[in-house]
Design a protein around this motif. Sequence first.
Motif, PDB file in Angstrom:
ATOM      1  N   SER A   1      43.604  26.380  46.805  1.00 18.44           N
ATOM      2  CA  SER A   1      42.618  25.359  47.149  1.00 18.44           C
ATOM      3  C   SER A   1      41.592  25.965  48.078  1.00 18.44           C
ATOM      4  O   SER A   1      41.934  26.592  49.060  1.00 18.44           O
ATOM      5  CB  SER A   1      43.333  24.192  47.815  1.00 18.44           C
ATOM      6  OG  SER A   1      42.408  23.303  48.363  1.00 18.44           O
ATOM      7  N   CYS A   2      40.326  25.826  47.734  1.00 19.15           N
ATOM      8  CA  CYS A   2      39.283  26.373  48.582  1.00 19.15           C
ATOM      9  C   CYS A   2      39.024  25.441  49.745  1.00 19.15           C
ATOM     10  O   CYS A   2      39.020  24.228  49.580  1.00 19.15           O
ATOM     11  CB  CYS A   2      37.976  26.530  47.792  1.00 19.15           C
ATOM     12  SG  CYS A   2      38.121  27.660  46.423  1.00 19.15           S
ATOM     13  N   ARG A   3      38.827  25.986  50.870  1.00 25.15           N
ATOM     14  CA  ARG A   3      38.486  25.198  52.052  1.00 25.15           C
ATOM     15  C   ARG A   3      36.975  25.098  52.150  1.00 25.15           C
ATOM     16  O   ARG A   3      36.281  26.088  52.064  1.00 25.15           O
ATOM     17  CB  ARG A   3      39.023  25.868  53.315  1.00 25.15           C
ATOM     18  CG  ARG A   3      40.508  25.777  53.454  1.00 25.15           C
ATOM     19  CD  ARG A   3      40.926  24.419  53.971  1.00 25.15           C
ATOM     20  NE  ARG A   3      42.263  24.083  53.490  1.00 25.15           N
ATOM     21  CZ  ARG A   3      42.809  22.882  53.574  1.00 25.15           C
ATOM     22  NH1 ARG A   3      42.139  21.890  54.086  1.00 25.15           N
ATOM     23  NH2 ARG A   3      44.022  22.666  53.116  1.00 25.15           N
TER      24      ARG A   3
ATOM     25  N   PHE B   1      52.131  26.805  29.876  1.00 24.24           N
ATOM     26  CA  PHE B   1      50.924  26.101  30.353  1.00 24.24           C
ATOM     27  C   PHE B   1      51.227  25.279  31.592  1.00 24.24           C
ATOM     28  O   PHE B   1      50.451  25.187  32.520  1.00 24.24           O
ATOM     29  CB  PHE B   1      50.384  25.170  29.253  1.00 24.24           C
ATOM     30  CG  PHE B   1      49.475  25.877  28.308  1.00 24.24           C
ATOM     31  CD1 PHE B   1      49.844  26.109  26.997  1.00 24.24           C
ATOM     32  CD2 PHE B   1      48.221  26.327  28.723  1.00 24.24           C
ATOM     33  CE1 PHE B   1      49.012  26.771  26.129  1.00 24.24           C
ATOM     34  CE2 PHE B   1      47.393  26.992  27.852  1.00 24.24           C
ATOM     35  CZ  PHE B   1      47.784  27.215  26.544  1.00 24.24           C
ATOM     36  N   TYR B   2      52.397  24.699  31.570  1.00 23.52           N
ATOM     37  CA  TYR B   2      52.812  23.816  32.669  1.00 23.52           C
ATOM     38  C   TYR B   2      52.856  24.573  33.990  1.00 23.52           C
ATOM     39  O   TYR B   2      52.329  24.114  35.006  1.00 23.52           O
ATOM     40  CB  TYR B   2      54.204  23.270  32.320  1.00 23.52           C
ATOM     41  CG  TYR B   2      54.571  21.975  32.991  1.00 23.52           C
ATOM     42  CD1 TYR B   2      55.319  21.972  34.153  1.00 23.52           C
ATOM     43  CD2 TYR B   2      54.155  20.754  32.466  1.00 23.52           C
ATOM     44  CE1 TYR B   2      55.662  20.781  34.760  1.00 23.52           C
ATOM     45  CE2 TYR B   2      54.501  19.569  33.066  1.00 23.52           C
ATOM     46  CZ  TYR B   2      55.263  19.597  34.215  1.00 23.52           C
ATOM     47  OH  TYR B   2      55.604  18.413  34.825  1.00 23.52           O
TER      48      TYR B   2
ATOM     49  N   LEU C   1      49.459  25.828  35.347  1.00 22.21           N
ATOM     50  CA  LEU C   1      48.769  24.750  36.050  1.00 22.21           C
ATOM     51  C   LEU C   1      49.390  24.538  37.427  1.00 22.21           C
ATOM     52  O   LEU C   1      48.692  24.293  38.408  1.00 22.21           O
ATOM     53  CB  LEU C   1      48.868  23.471  35.216  1.00 22.21           C
ATOM     54  CG  LEU C   1      47.914  22.340  35.600  1.00 22.21           C
ATOM     55  CD1 LEU C   1      46.471  22.789  35.505  1.00 22.21           C
ATOM     56  CD2 LEU C   1      48.130  21.160  34.679  1.00 22.21           C
ATOM     57  N   LEU C   2      50.698  24.671  37.475  1.00 24.63           N
ATOM     58  CA  LEU C   2      51.383  24.515  38.749  1.00 24.63           C
ATOM     59  C   LEU C   2      50.928  25.578  39.740  1.00 24.63           C
ATOM     60  O   LEU C   2      50.804  25.326  40.943  1.00 24.63           O
ATOM     61  CB  LEU C   2      52.888  24.631  38.500  1.00 24.63           C
ATOM     62  CG  LEU C   2      53.818  24.128  39.596  1.00 24.63           C
ATOM     63  CD1 LEU C   2      53.575  22.658  39.832  1.00 24.63           C
ATOM     64  CD2 LEU C   2      55.259  24.368  39.186  1.00 24.63           C
TER      65      LEU C   2
ATOM     66  N   ARG D   1      58.129  24.442  22.787  1.00 23.25           N
ATOM     67  CA  ARG D   1      58.556  24.054  24.130  1.00 23.25           C
ATOM     68  C   ARG D   1      58.283  25.186  25.118  1.00 23.25           C
ATOM     69  O   ARG D   1      57.837  24.983  26.225  1.00 23.25           O
ATOM     70  CB  ARG D   1      60.043  23.704  24.114  1.00 23.25           C
ATOM     71  CG  ARG D   1      60.460  23.045  25.437  1.00 23.25           C
ATOM     72  CD  ARG D   1      61.741  22.287  25.375  1.00 23.25           C
ATOM     73  NE  ARG D   1      62.766  22.872  24.559  1.00 23.25           N
ATOM     74  CZ  ARG D   1      64.014  23.032  24.987  1.00 23.25           C
ATOM     75  NH1 ARG D   1      64.343  22.710  26.196  1.00 23.25           N
ATOM     76  NH2 ARG D   1      64.924  23.517  24.192  1.00 23.25           N
TER      77      ARG D   1
ATOM     78  N   TYR E   1      54.685  25.303  25.868  1.00 25.09           N
ATOM     79  CA  TYR E   1      54.332  24.174  26.741  1.00 25.09           C
ATOM     80  C   TYR E   1      54.673  24.493  28.193  1.00 25.09           C
ATOM     81  O   TYR E   1      53.889  24.238  29.104  1.00 25.09           O
ATOM     82  CB  TYR E   1      55.079  22.926  26.277  1.00 25.09           C
ATOM     83  CG  TYR E   1      54.688  21.693  27.048  1.00 25.09           C
ATOM     84  CD1 TYR E   1      55.404  21.325  28.187  1.00 25.09           C
ATOM     85  CD2 TYR E   1      53.595  20.922  26.683  1.00 25.09           C
ATOM     86  CE1 TYR E   1      55.036  20.209  28.908  1.00 25.09           C
ATOM     87  CE2 TYR E   1      53.245  19.808  27.389  1.00 25.09           C
ATOM     88  CZ  TYR E   1      53.966  19.458  28.498  1.00 25.09           C
ATOM     89  OH  TYR E   1      53.609  18.357  29.219  1.00 25.09           O
ATOM     90  N   TYR E   2      55.865  25.040  28.391  1.00 26.48           N
ATOM     91  CA  TYR E   2      56.272  25.357  29.763  1.00 26.48           C
ATOM     92  C   TYR E   2      55.352  26.402  30.391  1.00 26.48           C
ATOM     93  O   TYR E   2      55.088  26.382  31.591  1.00 26.48           O
ATOM     94  CB  TYR E   2      57.712  25.859  29.800  1.00 26.48           C
ATOM     95  CG  TYR E   2      58.735  24.751  29.885  1.00 26.48           C
ATOM     96  CD1 TYR E   2      59.744  24.635  28.941  1.00 26.48           C
ATOM     97  CD2 TYR E   2      58.671  23.799  30.909  1.00 26.48           C
ATOM     98  CE1 TYR E   2      60.674  23.613  29.026  1.00 26.48           C
ATOM     99  CE2 TYR E   2      59.600  22.774  30.985  1.00 26.48           C
ATOM    100  CZ  TYR E   2      60.597  22.690  30.036  1.00 26.48           C
ATOM    101  OH  TYR E   2      61.517  21.678  30.121  1.00 26.48           O
TER     102      TYR E   2
ATOM    103  N   PHE F   1      48.027  26.866  40.015  1.00 22.52           N
ATOM    104  CA  PHE F   1      46.720  26.545  40.584  1.00 22.52           C
ATOM    105  C   PHE F   1      46.798  25.438  41.628  1.00 22.52           C
ATOM    106  O   PHE F   1      45.883  25.239  42.406  1.00 22.52           O
ATOM    107  CB  PHE F   1      45.740  26.151  39.475  1.00 22.52           C
ATOM    108  CG  PHE F   1      45.198  27.331  38.735  1.00 22.52           C
ATOM    109  CD1 PHE F   1      45.661  27.651  37.477  1.00 22.52           C
ATOM    110  CD2 PHE F   1      44.253  28.162  39.317  1.00 22.52           C
ATOM    111  CE1 PHE F   1      45.185  28.756  36.801  1.00 22.52           C
ATOM    112  CE2 PHE F   1      43.776  29.272  38.646  1.00 22.52           C
ATOM    113  CZ  PHE F   1      44.249  29.572  37.371  1.00 22.52           C
ATOM    114  N   LEU F   2      47.914  24.720  41.607  1.00 22.80           N
ATOM    115  CA  LEU F   2      48.090  23.714  42.638  1.00 22.80           C
ATOM    116  C   LEU F   2      48.123  24.318  44.018  1.00 22.80           C
ATOM    117  O   LEU F   2      47.728  23.693  44.988  1.00 22.80           O
ATOM    118  CB  LEU F   2      49.396  22.953  42.394  1.00 22.80           C
ATOM    119  CG  LEU F   2      49.371  21.906  41.272  1.00 22.80           C
ATOM    120  CD1 LEU F   2      50.770  21.389  41.039  1.00 22.80           C
ATOM    121  CD2 LEU F   2      48.442  20.776  41.625  1.00 22.80           C
ATOM    122  N   ALA F   3      48.616  25.518  44.086  1.00 22.51           N
ATOM    123  CA  ALA F   3      48.742  26.171  45.390  1.00 22.51           C
ATOM    124  C   ALA F   3      47.433  26.752  45.884  1.00 22.51           C
ATOM    125  O   ALA F   3      47.325  27.133  47.035  1.00 22.51           O
ATOM    126  CB  ALA F   3      49.790  27.282  45.288  1.00 22.51           C
TER     127      ALA F   3
END
Lengths: 354, 240
Positions: free
Chosen positions: A21-23, A10-11, A14-15, A4, A7-8, A17-19
């Motif tokens: 973002s290339c323009r 990795f979780y 990934l979160l 667990r 898993y967290y 990388f959500l922030a």
Amino acid sequence: MKYRRTYYVFYFILLFFLAVSCRKKEADTQLPWRYDVPVLYSADAYDYTLRQIDFQLKLAVLRGNNKTEEAIEEYINISDTSFKFEDYIFNGGWVRFMKNSVSYEGNIVAVPYFTSIMLDQSAIPESFDINDKMNQRYQAINGFLNRLSGDGEVLISGFARNGKLSGNIEFCNSDPILTWDKATALNLLELTHKTGGTSCLFDALNDMLDYMGNIPVQNKSIVVLLMNKDDSLGTSTLESVIQKAKANNTKINVIWLIDNWNYVDFTTFTELPARTGGFLIYMGDIYQVSTIFYGLDKILTNKVNYYKLDVKLTIDSPNYFLDSYRTGVKIYYPNSSYYKWSFIPFKLFKNARD
Amino acid sequence: MRKIILFFLVFSQFIAVGQRLNFGLSFNLMSLYHSYFKEDVVFAKHSYRAYYVNKNQFSFGTSFQYSFLTNVDFGRYSVSAELGYFTQSDGLKTKLSYPIANNDLYDFYSKVSYMGYQFSPVFNYLLTNKRQLRLYGEIGFPYMLLNESLSREKIASGPKSDAGYWSNQDEMLTEYGLKHDYFNVLLGVGYKMSILSFGVRYIHKINSRSDTGTSLGYLTLNISVSANFSKLKKHNIYIE
């Protein structure tokens, strides 16, 4: 428990990388291919005798630079030798030209305008189906509408007699527009498949001059994208149109596109702008239409500089000049990758601007 | 970003009261796109062309989405959070017709490919409760974080042409509203077994006020695998 935790991890990676973002750079405007083109503002004979004409040309030279998004550039480094008048023999006697001077000038006083763009929708003997197969003109005129600076009001219409239009003139917009308008652009698009009939050029110009007669704008003009000569089926004539334009203080600008010189009414095409104070553009190639219309807003507001050519024209005995004389000039473009030269036909009048 | 953090705060409440906490992976495969245009003319945003379009257009393309999945259930109900990466590589295809001479139309085909991260809160409900194969329905609101630098559009003369006339086009990217992050709505139905579930999802883009009004949605196959950690069960398990 161990799994667990993994898993967290990795979780939340990934979160993270959500922030991020290339323009992406905004895509460039994809303007259609454009060629260089000259604009003849005026051809004035200030001294006209039987054997000699001293005249002045005012020419703007627009550059179709396909490497840039900028719609209009002007050639500012054209040397005297780039303007060529060719001597020739007429009835056994020489007709010779001599350039006295070439200068680059501008009188940039931006003036708001009101203009009506009229498209020749006739199909006899030539049509856009022959001269503009891939509909470059729509992109050119839509580009003009998109680039309106707010300095002018614009009407757009097509004209033809007994064609596919709803009358001799069919308007794309019933009220003048200051900026791009969706309904106007849509009606303009639909004009593409409305070619047909004969040219009611003089009647259409007469009706448009009546419409514009009461508009209280100093800088009024009609811009005609012309192909065919008038069909002579109407009630108006070249002379009546010119006189009405002068009375209404309206310039008639001609953009002339032809494929076959045999169909050309040279008198109409040159006298309309020459005697009303308008400009003349002769297009040898449809790719010049984009250059013209992308720069049209600047041309109509006097924001384009011009070359002033002072030239002497002589003719040997016993040939003499009549009341008007038809000739032309070649412009060789410096460093152009697309178009080596253009020919501008024009007419000189003994009693100019009558 | 704030939307995602807010969801996690809400979602954590479900974890506190839920019965079972499951983790797994979810895959969406293939896409059947449906585009709906409000009008039959589209004005290109980065050129001065205008095109006639069929109002309803369908195109099939290869897409792939893989997500990490967290699921909390309350008997028949469950709430899932999917966090993953979506890629539409084959291209959303649109046929554009430009009027030319002789009353003819010249057809162009726009192929748009885009990718990004997708965060999906999904609410599931078991419609049947058979032991082996249980039918479920689901509704969700996926949020798409586009990777704009990887969005591409090509214009070609044929639907299967790989060589585009021009690259870095933007005839349809702006029309579809694929230049900014956006919300979707998700509706799905499928079958669930013990650790495996498979179904069909329809995902529809929700347009923002600045969008052109063109609708975009796609149908996709979904396969999920979730691990059932029995030691995570709490309280009394509600069994129907």
